[in-house]
Design a protein around this motif. Structure first.
Motif, PDB file in Angstrom:
ATOM      1  N   LYS A  49       0.834  -1.209   0.000  1.00 35.91           N
ATOM      2  CA  LYS A  49       0.000   0.000   0.000  1.00 35.91           C
ATOM      3  C   LYS A  49       0.868   1.258   0.000  1.00 35.91           C
ATOM      4  CE  LYS A  49      -3.633   1.967   2.950  1.00 35.91           C
ATOM      5  NZ  LYS A  49      -4.958   1.850   2.326  1.00 35.91           N
ATOM      6  N   GLU A  50       1.873   1.248   0.866  1.00 41.37           N
ATOM      7  CA  GLU A  50       2.759   2.417   0.939  1.00 41.37           C
ATOM      8  C   GLU A  50       3.557   2.603  -0.343  1.00 41.37           C
ATOM      9  OE1 GLU A  50       4.987   1.874   4.524  1.00 41.37           O
ATOM     10  OE2 GLU A  50       3.203   2.149   5.775  1.00 41.37           O
ATOM     11  N   ASP A  51       4.027   1.472  -0.884  1.00 39.68           N
ATOM     12  CA  ASP A  51       4.797   1.545  -2.131  1.00 39.68           C
ATOM     13  C   ASP A  51       3.967   2.142  -3.258  1.00 39.68           C
ATOM     14  OD1 ASP A  51       7.120   0.618  -1.145  1.00 39.68           O
ATOM     15  OD2 ASP A  51       7.002  -1.401  -1.995  1.00 39.68           O
ATOM     16  N   ILE A  52       2.731   1.688  -3.369  1.00 33.70           N
ATOM     17  CA  ILE A  52       1.867   2.192  -4.441  1.00 33.70           C
ATOM     18  C   ILE A  52       1.618   3.684  -4.248  1.00 33.70           C
ATOM     19  CG2 ILE A  52      -0.481   2.091  -5.399  1.00 33.70           C
ATOM     20  CD1 ILE A  52      -0.320  -0.981  -5.000  1.00 33.70           C
ATOM     21  N   GLY A  53       1.407   4.089  -2.998  1.00 28.46           N
ATOM     22  CA  GLY A  53       1.231   5.514  -2.709  1.00 28.46           C
ATOM     23  C   GLY A  53       2.426   6.333  -3.186  1.00 28.46           C
ATOM     24  N   ARG A  54       3.621   5.812  -2.875  1.00 29.70           N
ATOM     25  CA  ARG A  54       4.844   6.519  -3.286  1.00 29.70           C
ATOM     26  C   ARG A  54       4.960   6.578  -4.808  1.00 29.70           C
ATOM     27  NH1 ARG A  54       7.368   4.637   1.368  1.00 29.70           N
ATOM     28  NH2 ARG A  54       7.744   2.596   0.438  1.00 29.70           N
ATOM     29  N   PRO A  83       3.455   2.797 -15.901  1.00 26.77           N
ATOM     30  CA  PRO A  83       4.696   2.893 -15.104  1.00 26.77           C
ATOM     31  C   PRO A  83       4.527   2.396 -13.653  1.00 26.77           C
ATOM     32  CG  PRO A  83       4.403   4.878 -16.397  1.00 26.77           C
ATOM     33  CD  PRO A  83       3.176   4.045 -16.624  1.00 26.77           C
ATOM     34  N   VAL A  84       3.393   2.730 -13.020  1.00 22.48           N
ATOM     35  CA  VAL A  84       3.155   2.264 -11.648  1.00 22.48           C
ATOM     36  C   VAL A  84       3.088   0.739 -11.617  1.00 22.48           C
ATOM     37  CG1 VAL A  84       1.462   2.193  -9.757  1.00 22.48           C
ATOM     38  CG2 VAL A  84       1.985   4.376 -10.871  1.00 22.48           C
ATOM     39  N   LEU A  85       2.331   0.169 -12.560  1.00 23.22           N
ATOM     40  CA  LEU A  85       2.181  -1.288 -12.588  1.00 23.22           C
ATOM     41  C   LEU A  85       3.516  -1.976 -12.886  1.00 23.22           C
ATOM     42  CD1 LEU A  85      -1.213  -1.644 -14.515  1.00 23.22           C
ATOM     43  CD2 LEU A  85      -0.821  -1.856 -12.051  1.00 23.22           C
ATOM     44  N   GLN A  86       4.311  -1.377 -13.765  1.00 26.69           N
ATOM     45  CA  GLN A  86       5.618  -1.969 -14.090  1.00 26.69           C
ATOM     46  C   GLN A  86       6.503  -2.055 -12.847  1.00 26.69           C
ATOM     47  OE1 GLN A  86       6.567   0.767 -17.249  1.00 26.69           O
ATOM     48  NE2 GLN A  86       6.138  -0.716 -18.875  1.00 26.69           N
ATOM     49  N   ASP A  87       6.460  -0.997 -12.032  1.00 24.04           N
ATOM     50  CA  ASP A  87       7.283  -0.997 -10.822  1.00 24.04           C
ATOM     51  C   ASP A  87       6.762  -1.985  -9.783  1.00 24.04           C
ATOM     52  OD1 ASP A  87       8.761   0.855 -12.104  1.00 24.04           O
ATOM     53  OD2 ASP A  87       8.516   2.473 -10.640  1.00 24.04           O
ATOM     54  N   VAL A  88       5.441  -2.092  -9.666  1.00 21.76           N
ATOM     55  CA  VAL A  88       4.867  -3.063  -8.726  1.00 21.76           C
ATOM     56  C   VAL A  88       5.254  -4.478  -9.168  1.00 21.76           C
ATOM     57  CG1 VAL A  88       2.717  -4.060  -7.822  1.00 21.76           C
ATOM     58  CG2 VAL A  88       2.932  -1.577  -8.045  1.00 21.76           C
ATOM     59  N   GLN A  89       5.135  -4.731 -10.466  1.00 26.82           N
ATOM     60  CA  GLN A  89       5.498  -6.044 -10.998  1.00 26.82           C
ATOM     61  C   GLN A  89       6.968  -6.369 -10.693  1.00 26.82           C
ATOM     62  OE1 GLN A  89       3.457  -8.275 -13.151  1.00 26.82           O
ATOM     63  NE2 GLN A  89       5.156  -9.665 -12.739  1.00 26.82           N
ATOM     64  N   ALA A  90       7.843  -5.392 -10.922  1.00 22.68           N
ATOM     65  CA  ALA A  90       9.272  -5.630 -10.713  1.00 22.68           C
ATOM     66  C   ALA A  90       9.579  -5.910  -9.241  1.00 22.68           C
ATOM     67  CB  ALA A  90      10.073  -4.426 -11.203  1.00 22.68           C
ATOM     68  N   GLU A  91       8.898  -5.208  -8.353  1.00 22.70           N
ATOM     69  CA  GLU A  91       9.195  -5.341  -6.919  1.00 22.70           C
ATOM     70  C   GLU A  91       8.547  -6.588  -6.309  1.00 22.70           C
ATOM     71  OE1 GLU A  91      11.182  -3.556  -5.033  1.00 22.70           O
ATOM     72  OE2 GLU A  91      10.613  -4.498  -3.121  1.00 22.70           O
ATOM     73  N   ALA A  98      -3.388  -5.159  -5.053  1.00 25.00           N
ATOM     74  CA  ALA A  98      -2.603  -4.092  -5.674  1.00 25.00           C
ATOM     75  C   ALA A  98      -3.432  -3.355  -6.724  1.00 25.00           C
ATOM     76  CB  ALA A  98      -1.335  -4.659  -6.307  1.00 25.00           C
ATOM     77  N   MET A  99      -4.205  -4.123  -7.494  1.00 18.14           N
ATOM     78  CA  MET A  99      -5.020  -3.494  -8.540  1.00 18.14           C
ATOM     79  C   MET A  99      -6.047  -2.535  -7.932  1.00 18.14           C
ATOM     80  SD  MET A  99      -5.759  -6.368 -11.411  1.00 18.14           S
ATOM     81  CE  MET A  99      -4.980  -7.941 -11.182  1.00 18.14           C
ATOM     82  N   GLN A 100      -6.684  -3.002  -6.834  1.00 18.85           N
ATOM     83  CA  GLN A 100      -7.676  -2.168  -6.160  1.00 18.85           C
ATOM     84  C   GLN A 100      -7.020  -0.883  -5.640  1.00 18.85           C
ATOM     85  OE1 GLN A 100     -11.269  -2.807  -5.454  1.00 18.85           O
ATOM     86  NE2 GLN A 100     -10.915  -0.609  -5.192  1.00 18.85           N
ATOM     87  N   GLU A 101      -5.853  -1.059  -5.053  1.00 20.44           N
ATOM     88  CA  GLU A 101      -5.138   0.068  -4.464  1.00 20.44           C
ATOM     89  C   GLU A 101      -4.755   1.103  -5.543  1.00 20.44           C
ATOM     90  OE1 GLU A 101      -5.001   0.178  -1.234  1.00 20.44           O
ATOM     91  OE2 GLU A 101      -3.896   2.075  -1.190  1.00 20.44           O
ATOM     92  N   VAL A 102      -4.204   0.588  -6.669  1.00 18.58           N
ATOM     93  CA  VAL A 102      -3.827   1.487  -7.767  1.00 18.58           C
ATOM     94  C   VAL A 102      -5.068   2.199  -8.307  1.00 18.58           C
ATOM     95  CG1 VAL A 102      -2.900   1.587 -10.122  1.00 18.58           C
ATOM     96  CG2 VAL A 102      -1.785   0.140  -8.416  1.00 18.58           C
TER      97      VAL A 102
END
Lengths: 396, 175
Positions: B10-15, B29-37, B45-49
């Motif tokens: 949650k915090e990562d997505i916020g950042r 770009p947000v999804l790419q970073d979530v995928q990588a991490e 994650a989808m709901q949060e984004v």
């Protein structure tokens, strides 16, 4: 120009800063006039005249305009953009900046395919150097023009190489192509006038401003001007990136790369055409066999049906599924290829498949579906004897 | 998912949304970073984004399922993508594929039980003159032979996990 050599002969001799300096000294109309005079056509494969595209975008009204560099090099057998970005990225950045000045855009975006993520770091640092040197930013070369470039990554979808799908992807959508018209020059990124050009096209623009439109137009043929990079792979002694003037004969190219005994060459990647050895006198140019640069050489031992199958599997996977001719057609053609493999395809059914391919060329929404049957159709027309009457799959 | 893990996501997505901007065009770009991490883009994650960008989670789902490099199912720490397009095929990708399957004990489309390796096919990765070629995450390996497969896998194992060889040269240099 010493064209018949491996590598970025012309491009490595161009000074990107000299090109940019020559361009900023000109008016917007003069810049577009210069590009038009060079008769440069799009290097991604479609071959649309760059000057015309830029002129349309310059004339279009919009709050903001955009310059997009299509670095989503996904066409099978193509890797020249990777080499350009790895070796002479400043040429591309200079070309984009010139494009920005020409159409009145302050923002450029490079859409880099996800498979090339390893290039990103060096590209970012090259951009940072250009900003520090005043070649990008609020005042390009101390003139009253602003331009900057951002890199955005693709995520493994071939269809995003299609310009409207690319724009959809940049806007955060599925990479599904839009109806054209309206074209991006009018309604592009964020609904604003946008030019989308290939990596090599922007490098050519830099070359034109460094050495002049007349020099560029003197290379190649009447309708296909300039040098062109070819990505050569497959059954040849010396695969790699080659630079030749457009209009080179297939046989000449094969001699250079050590692939003289080829039985066929696939020009233009999976979406291109298969040229059999009987037609090796044809030329690589917009007026004859057009290509974005992919040249795949098939030696005498290759099974052309296996080649057709590999291409069709590719398209079944990469079709975005939006329009019916492409989504269903490619799957149907692959099924037909499997029937041929097993020796269960009648001549009448092969005719049906050919007709289906022609329908797909006509009725598909975007270039993917319009060109995906090309390889199959050209292999069928040139190698029918090799394809028909296979026995290995028969159960007796 | 552990609560703490969910909190971190949650915090990562916020950042990430803060960095890229709370606009639709920031979605990929947000999804790419979530995928990588995280190796996946989970339902949470989808709901949060979606909440951050003010769009319906189905919109996020439709994008996640479209792109080959984004996905719902967990991908290993090392995603190996072997090119299967014609030039790499002619250069002998099939032998490399068999060796990868044998050495990892999985088939294409699967992830090893320890969550370390995923094996995927890739369409043309632009290394046609140096095939067979494969990507391990963002790194490219060319002219891969079945012998080289072992070296590549060892390289991965040494850089992460219980067999990792700790490289402390950086810390020494700093000290």
């Amino acid at each position: 120009m010493s064209a018949n050599r491996k590598g970025l002969v012309t491009f490595s001799t161009i000074d990107p800063n000299a090109a940019l300096a020559a361009a900023v000294a000109k008016t917007r109309a003069e810049i577009i006039g210069e590009v038009t005079a060079s008769k440069l056509k799009g290097r991604g494969g479609a071959g649309f005249p760059t000057g015309v595209k830029w002129n349309l975008a310059a004339a279009a009204k919009g709050d903001a305009k955009y310059v997009i560099c299509n670095a989503d090099e996904g066409e099978p057998g193509t890797f020249k953009d990777r080499v350009i970005l790895a070796e002479v990225p400043d040429l591309v950045f200079a070309g984009m900046t010139i494009g920005g000045i020409a159409i009145g855009a302050v923002k450029g975006i490079i859409y880099l395919r996800g498979e090339y993520t390893y290039l990103r770091e060096q590209l970012e640092s090259a951009l940072a150097k250009r900003r520090a040197a005043g070649l990008l930013g609020p005042q390009v070369m101390d003139k009253a023009v602003a331009f900057d470039i951002e890199i955005r990554m693709g995520s493994g979808a071939y269809v995003c190489g299609e310009e409207t799908a690319l724009i959809e992807s940049l806007e955060g959508q599925r990479g599904e192509p839009r109806n054209r018209p309206p074209f991006p020059v009018d309604t592009g990124f964020m609904g604003q006038p946008t030019i989308v050009n290939n990596v090599e096209t922007f490098a050519c623009v830099a070359a034109i401003f460094a050495k002049g439109a007349a020099w560029f137009a003197s290379i190649g043929t009447e309708k296909s001007t300039g040098p062109k990079l070819f990505s050569v792979s497959g059954d040849c002694a010396r695969p790699g990136v080659y630079e030749f003037p457009l209009g080179i004969m297939v046989s000449e190219l094969l001699r250079e790369v050590g692939g003289e005994n080829a039985k066929a060459v696939q020009i233009g990647g999976a979406s291109g055409h298969c040229v059999p050895s009987s037609e090796f006198t044809r030329t690589l140019s917009y007026e004859d066999v057009s290509t974005g640069g992919s040249v795949m050489v098939f030696g005498p031992q290759r099974d052309m049906l296996a080649v057709a199958k590999n291409f069709m599997e590719f398209f079944v996977e990469e079709s975005c599924g939006q329009c019916t001719p492409c989504r269903e057609g490619n799957a149907k053609l692959l099924e037909g290829i499997e029937m041929l493999e097993e020796g269960r395809c009648s001549a009448a059914y092969l005719d049906e498949l050919t007709k289906l391919g022609e329908v797909m060329q006509l009725a598909s929404k975007c270039g993917l579906g319009q060109s995906s049957p090309n390889a199959f159709l050209s292999i069928v027309s040139h190698f029918q004897d090799e394809l028909m009457g296979r026995t290995h799959g028969l159960v007796r | 998912m552990l609560l703490t893990e969910q909190q971190r996501l949650k915090e990562d997505i916020g950042r990430l949304v803060e960095r890229y901007g709370a606009e639709r065009s920031s979605l990929i770009p947000v999804l790419q970073d979530v995928q990588a991490e995280y190796g996946q883009i989970s339902e949470y994650a989808m709901q949060e984004v979606a909440d951050h960008l003010g769009i319906h989670p189905v919109e996020v789902y439709s994008v996640v399922t479209f792109y080959a490099f984004l996905g719902e199912t967990y991908q290993g720490k090392f995603v190996i993508r072997l090119c299967r397009t014609i030039s790499c095929d002619m250069a002998g990708k099939e032998k490399v594929a068999r060796q990868l399957e044998n050495d990892l004990g999985i088939t294409f489309g699967q992830t090893t039980k320890d969550g370390k390796f995923s094996l995927e096919w890739a369409n043309c990765i632009g290394m046609c003159d140096q095939g067979p070629a494969l990507l391990v995450n963002d790194h490219v390996f060319t002219s891969v032979t079945s012998e080289k497969v072992h070296d590549i896998l060892q390289l991965c194992r040494k850089s992460f996990g219980p067999l990792a060889v700790h490289d402390n040269r950086h810390e020494e240099a700093r000290a």
